[in-house]
Design a protein around this motif. Structure first.
Motif, PDB file in Angstrom:
ATOM      1  N   UNK A  41      -0.694 -14.293   9.637  1.00  0.00           N
ATOM      2  CA  UNK A  41      -1.510 -13.091   9.715  1.00  0.00           C
ATOM      3  C   UNK A  41      -1.230 -12.357  11.018  1.00  0.00           C
ATOM      4  N   UNK A  42      -1.452 -11.041  10.958  1.00  0.00           N
ATOM      5  CA  UNK A  42      -1.342 -10.246  12.166  1.00  0.00           C
ATOM      6  C   UNK A  42      -2.580 -10.484  13.034  1.00  0.00           C
ATOM      7  N   UNK A  43      -2.534 -10.067  14.300  1.00  0.00           N
ATOM      8  CA  UNK A  43      -3.690 -10.268  15.170  1.00  0.00           C
ATOM      9  C   UNK A  43      -4.963  -9.656  14.618  1.00  0.00           C
ATOM     10  N   UNK A  44      -4.865  -8.522  13.931  1.00  0.00           N
ATOM     11  CA  UNK A  44      -6.053  -7.863  13.404  1.00  0.00           C
ATOM     12  C   UNK A  44      -6.526  -8.444  12.096  1.00  0.00           C
ATOM     13  N   UNK A  45      -5.858  -9.452  11.544  1.00  0.00           N
ATOM     14  CA  UNK A  45      -6.285 -10.080  10.315  1.00  0.00           C
ATOM     15  C   UNK A  45      -5.514  -9.625   9.102  1.00  0.00           C
ATOM     16  N   UNK A  46      -4.559  -8.719   9.263  1.00  0.00           N
ATOM     17  CA  UNK A  46      -3.810  -8.225   8.124  1.00  0.00           C
ATOM     18  C   UNK A  46      -2.551  -9.026   7.904  1.00  0.00           C
ATOM     19  N   UNK A  47      -1.798  -8.671   6.894  1.00  0.00           N
ATOM     20  CA  UNK A  47      -0.561  -9.358   6.583  1.00  0.00           C
ATOM     21  C   UNK A  47       0.605  -8.393   6.744  1.00  0.00           C
ATOM     22  N   UNK A  48       1.753  -8.932   6.959  1.00  0.00           N
ATOM     23  CA  UNK A  48       2.947  -8.119   7.124  1.00  0.00           C
ATOM     24  C   UNK A  48       3.494  -7.748   5.747  1.00  0.00           C
ATOM     25  N   UNK A  49       2.937  -6.682   5.176  1.00  0.00           N
ATOM     26  CA  UNK A  49       3.412  -6.178   3.899  1.00  0.00           C
ATOM     27  C   UNK A  49       3.785  -4.718   4.106  1.00  0.00           C
ATOM     28  N   UNK A  50       5.034  -4.506   4.490  1.00  0.00           N
ATOM     29  CA  UNK A  50       5.500  -3.169   4.850  1.00  0.00           C
ATOM     30  C   UNK A  50       4.559  -2.562   5.887  1.00  0.00           C
ATOM     31  N   UNK A  65       0.645  -6.774  -7.248  1.00  0.00           N
ATOM     32  CA  UNK A  65       1.014  -5.819  -8.293  1.00  0.00           C
ATOM     33  C   UNK A  65       2.270  -5.049  -7.902  1.00  0.00           C
ATOM     34  N   UNK A  66       2.381  -4.677  -6.637  1.00  0.00           N
ATOM     35  CA  UNK A  66       3.590  -3.996  -6.158  1.00  0.00           C
ATOM     36  C   UNK A  66       4.809  -4.886  -6.348  1.00  0.00           C
ATOM     37  N   UNK A  67       4.659  -6.158  -6.018  1.00  0.00           N
ATOM     38  CA  UNK A  67       5.772  -7.101  -6.177  1.00  0.00           C
ATOM     39  C   UNK A  67       6.219  -7.185  -7.639  1.00  0.00           C
ATOM     40  N   UNK A  68       5.243  -7.127  -8.559  1.00  0.00           N
ATOM     41  CA  UNK A  68       5.574  -7.251  -9.982  1.00  0.00           C
ATOM     42  C   UNK A  68       6.287  -6.024 -10.517  1.00  0.00           C
ATOM     43  N   UNK A  69       5.836  -4.835 -10.127  1.00  0.00           N
ATOM     44  CA  UNK A  69       6.376  -3.626 -10.756  1.00  0.00           C
ATOM     45  C   UNK A  69       7.591  -3.066 -10.023  1.00  0.00           C
ATOM     46  N   UNK A  70       7.797  -3.445  -8.758  1.00  0.00           N
ATOM     47  CA  UNK A  70       8.878  -2.858  -7.971  1.00  0.00           C
ATOM     48  C   UNK A  70      10.259  -3.034  -8.604  1.00  0.00           C
ATOM     49  N   UNK A  71      10.613  -4.206  -9.152  1.00  0.00           N
ATOM     50  CA  UNK A  71      11.968  -4.369  -9.692  1.00  0.00           C
ATOM     51  C   UNK A  71      12.244  -3.544 -10.945  1.00  0.00           C
ATOM     52  N   UNK A  72      11.222  -3.045 -11.609  1.00  0.00           N
ATOM     53  CA  UNK A  72      11.420  -2.275 -12.832  1.00  0.00           C
ATOM     54  C   UNK A  72      12.049  -0.916 -12.527  1.00  0.00           C
ATOM     55  N   UNK A  90       4.096   3.928  -2.493  1.00  0.00           N
ATOM     56  CA  UNK A  90       5.380   4.343  -3.069  1.00  0.00           C
ATOM     57  C   UNK A  90       6.546   3.813  -2.251  1.00  0.00           C
ATOM     58  N   UNK A  91       6.418   3.850  -0.927  1.00  0.00           N
ATOM     59  CA  UNK A  91       7.487   3.333  -0.065  1.00  0.00           C
ATOM     60  C   UNK A  91       7.671   1.825  -0.258  1.00  0.00           C
ATOM     61  N   UNK A  92       6.550   1.105  -0.422  1.00  0.00           N
ATOM     62  CA  UNK A  92       6.642  -0.348  -0.629  1.00  0.00           C
ATOM     63  C   UNK A  92       7.313  -0.670  -1.953  1.00  0.00           C
TER      64      UNK A  92
END
Length: 366
Positions: A41-50, A65-72, A90-92
């Motif tokens: 986790x990041x210091x603020x409690x978030x995760x490194x997802x883009x 959900x982003x991980x699932x649909x991105x390869x399509x 959209x960028x992710x």
């Protein structure tokens, strides 16, 4: 394979042959999932997802959900309130797709004058209209091989929607003033803060285009649905803006953070970002205190206090009560059909949904 497929099988094939082909792919997915579980986790409690910050259940579901649909290769329809991070989404998606090494082009349909929109999307040739002194490529051409993100697509006029539909149907487009067709090799991700089905019913969005684009819908949670992410985002913004502005701010006081967690954030992440930047620019010290926040932040309890009129003021009621009565009457009139009630009231259905959720919370707190 050139268009992004990771493997292929020739027919006829046996179950064993298919299993052998799929095994490496499943192993790769499992390895990626294990890596995600181990991501610190990041210091603020978030995760490194883009560029996203946040680890609430709503955001973890979004990341998955982003991980699932991105390869399509199918179009993606991103829905969410203004300021909720639709372009980041959209960028992710682009970054995790087979087109990640190609361009990502973003176009805000609501920020471009209508008379220039077609040229911005498809480009033009010299002499196509007054002021067209040279050939110019549009967003479709600039995104060749990659992803075109059309933000606020509901602002696009109907005639241009028809031309976008043709791109999706034929894979071809024409610059303004050009006779020959060009190939459009791209993936379209679009977004809107409005209810697209209500826009279709109101005649402002083509139904055929809606069904072409609404293949992989994804909804971004509003900030008020993300719980402790408010704290993680606020701290991330504070660290960033303090460094940019050369200020000493390091934290929020307990009362300032309490007020921020209590706020409804109608402007979502963008509103939070602006509030923190303002505190950093106008305040002094290492700690953000309540007096550095706008007066409306955390004012929910003040709104609730008006729900019971004082003696002698019984004939005066808060505006939200009148608003609730009008909306609920419209819903009764249209048999509970939110889209039709919203159209009659000239509101977005998402606005009605949001307000009814807030009323339920107020009723529960009463």
């Amino acid at each position: 394979m050139r268009r992004g497929a990771v493997d292929f099988v020739l027919k006829p094939y046996t179950p064993d042959a298919l299993a052998r082909r799929l095994a490496p792919r499943f192993a790769e997915i499992a390895e990626r999932a294990a890596d995600d579980e181990a991501t610190p986790e990041k210091p603020g409690g978030g995760f490194d997802f883009d560029s996203f910050v946040g680890s609430s259940p709503a955001m973890r579901a979004l990341y998955a959900e982003i991980e699932r649909i991105a390869p399509s290769r199918a179009p993606v329809f991103v829905m969410g309130e203004s300021g909720s991070g639709k372009e980041l989404c959209a960028e992710a998606i682009h970054a995790r797709s087979g087109r990640a090494q190609k361009p990502f082009v973003a176009l805000n349909c609501g920020a471009i004058p209508r008379e220039l929109m077609e040229s911005e999307v498809f480009g033009h040739v010299r002499g196509a209209f007054t002021g067209a002194s040279e050939d110019r490529a549009g967003a479709v051409e600039a995104a060749q091989g990659g992803t075109l993100f059309l933000d606020e697509i509901g602002e696009m006029e109907l005639s241009l929607q028809a031309k976008l539909l043709r791109v999706l149907q034929t894979g071809e487009f024409r610059r303004v003033g050009e006779a020959r067709a060009r190939v459009a090799d791209l993936r379209i991700v679009c977004a809107t803060h409005r209810d697209p089905q209500a826009e279709v019913l109101a005649g402002r969005f083509r139904q055929d285009l809606y069904y072409r684009l609404h293949v992989l819908p994804i909804r971004l949670p509003a900030l008020r649905e993300r719980g402790s992410d408010v704290e993680a985002l606020a701290q991330a913004f504070l660290t960033r803006f303090a460094a940019e502005e050369g200020r000493a701010f390091r934290r929020f006081s307990d009362e300032a953070m309490r007020r921020m967690r209590a706020h409804d954030w109608p402007g979502n992440v963008r509103e939070l970002q602006n509030v923190v930047r303002r505190a950093v620019v106008l305040g002094e010290g290492e700690e953000v205190t309540p007096d550095m926040l706008p007066v409306e932040v955390g004012a929910l309890n003040a709104v609730r206090s008006f729900a019971q009129p004082a003696v002698g003021e019984a004939d005066i009621e808060p505006f939200w009560i009148s608003e609730r009565r009008i909306i609920e009457q419209a819903l009764v009139t249209f048999g509970g059909n939110t889209a039709r009630a919203a159209a009659a009231l000239e509101l977005s259905p998402s606005t009605i949904y949001r307000k009814r959720e807030r009323w339920a919370e107020l009723d529960g707190a009463a």
